[in-house]
Design a protein around this motif. Structure first.
Motif, PDB file in Angstrom:
ATOM      1  N   TYR A  86       8.482  -8.698  -1.651  1.00 27.14           N
ATOM      2  CA  TYR A  86       8.952  -8.696  -3.034  1.00 27.14           C
ATOM      3  C   TYR A  86      10.315  -9.366  -3.237  1.00 27.14           C
ATOM      4  O   TYR A  86      10.688  -9.673  -4.376  1.00 27.14           O
ATOM      5  N   GLN A  89      11.339 -12.330  -5.872  1.00 24.41           N
ATOM      6  CA  GLN A  89      10.369 -12.499  -6.969  1.00 24.41           C
ATOM      7  C   GLN A  89      11.050 -12.193  -8.305  1.00 24.41           C
ATOM      8  O   GLN A  89      12.212 -11.785  -8.351  1.00 24.41           O
ATOM      9  N   GLY A 103       5.429  -8.287  -8.879  1.00 26.35           N
ATOM     10  CA  GLY A 103       4.617  -8.306  -7.664  1.00 26.35           C
ATOM     11  C   GLY A 103       3.833  -9.571  -7.424  1.00 26.35           C
ATOM     12  O   GLY A 103       3.021  -9.632  -6.493  1.00 26.35           O
ATOM     13  N   SER A 154      -0.777  -6.436  -4.931  1.00 27.03           N
ATOM     14  CA  SER A 154       0.677  -6.293  -4.799  1.00 27.03           C
ATOM     15  C   SER A 154       1.390  -6.023  -6.123  1.00 27.03           C
ATOM     16  O   SER A 154       2.548  -5.610  -6.132  1.00 27.03           O
ATOM     17  N   GLN A 155       0.712  -6.281  -7.228  1.00 25.07           N
ATOM     18  CA  GLN A 155       1.378  -6.120  -8.519  1.00 25.07           C
ATOM     19  C   GLN A 155       1.372  -4.658  -8.964  1.00 25.07           C
ATOM     20  O   GLN A 155       0.336  -3.992  -8.926  1.00 25.07           O
TER      21      GLN A 155
END
Length: 201
Positions: A86, A89, A103, A154-155
């Motif tokens: 992360y 980002q 994410g 991942s989000q």
């Protein structure tokens, strides 16, 4: 008034002025105020697991995780955090009064904003861990997906208010325990400096 009395009065006044001056000269400044103590890390609730620390350009927030209710989800997110997935980002979605979301690794590239929100790590969790005990209260942290909770990757998002209508369809795996004021300040494209596990070396 006689000269003798006037002389005495003047002498008394001068003596008082000298004493006052001496006291002023030797007076010590008030001790400096003790600096305010740094904010303590948020306290976890019973049954909570590792705490994830999210440092952003607007400040830091922390959330506890729920490995008892969402073991695979928590393990997956912790693995990504430990791989520094992360870091760097950006927050790609902000809906005031609803959620902020992050994410997607593509958010590191400002030229690809049109595609932000469609990326992930490439390894979905593979199971939906929707719980009746961990719900979408204000500050809930849950997994985003495109229609199938088992394909969440991942989000994740943070709710800015209670959103019970999301409970049947999304896995809640954590909750903000400090820094909700920071969460409320976050705007779309704000940078995530780093994400770590509290106490990890």
């Amino acid at each position: 008034m006689s000269v003798r009395i006037l002389t005495f009065v003047l002498a008394s006044v001068l003596a008082g002025a000298v004493a006052s001056s001496a006291q002023t000269a030797t007076a010590k400044p008030a001790p400096a105020k003790t600096p305010a103590a740094a904010a303590k890390p948020g306290q976890t609730s019973p049954g909570a697991g590792p705490v994830i620390v999210v440092e952003t350009e607007k400040g830091t927030f922390e959330f506890e995780t729920y490995p008892n209710e969402a073991p695979k989800t928590v393990a997956h997110i912790l693995d990504l955090v430990n791989k520094r997935f992360y870091n760097g980002q950006r927050v790609h979605r902000v809906v005031p009064g609803f959620v902020i979301q992050m994410g997607d690794p593509a958010t590191r590239d400002m030229t690809k904003q049109a595609a932000w929100g469609s990326g992930g790590s490439g390894k979905p969790i593979g199971v939906a861990e929707i719980s009746k005990t961990r719900t979408h209260v204000r500050g809930a942290v849950a997994m985003a997906h495109a229609g199938d909770a088992a394909k969440a990757d991942s989000q994740f998002y943070v709710t800015l208010a209670a959103v019970p209508r999301l409970d049947p369809d999304y896995t809640v795996f954590g909750k903000i325990i400090s820094g909700m004021d920071v969460v409320l300040k976050i705007a779309q494209t704000d940078r995530i400096v780093r994400v770590t596990v509290r106490g990890a070396k």
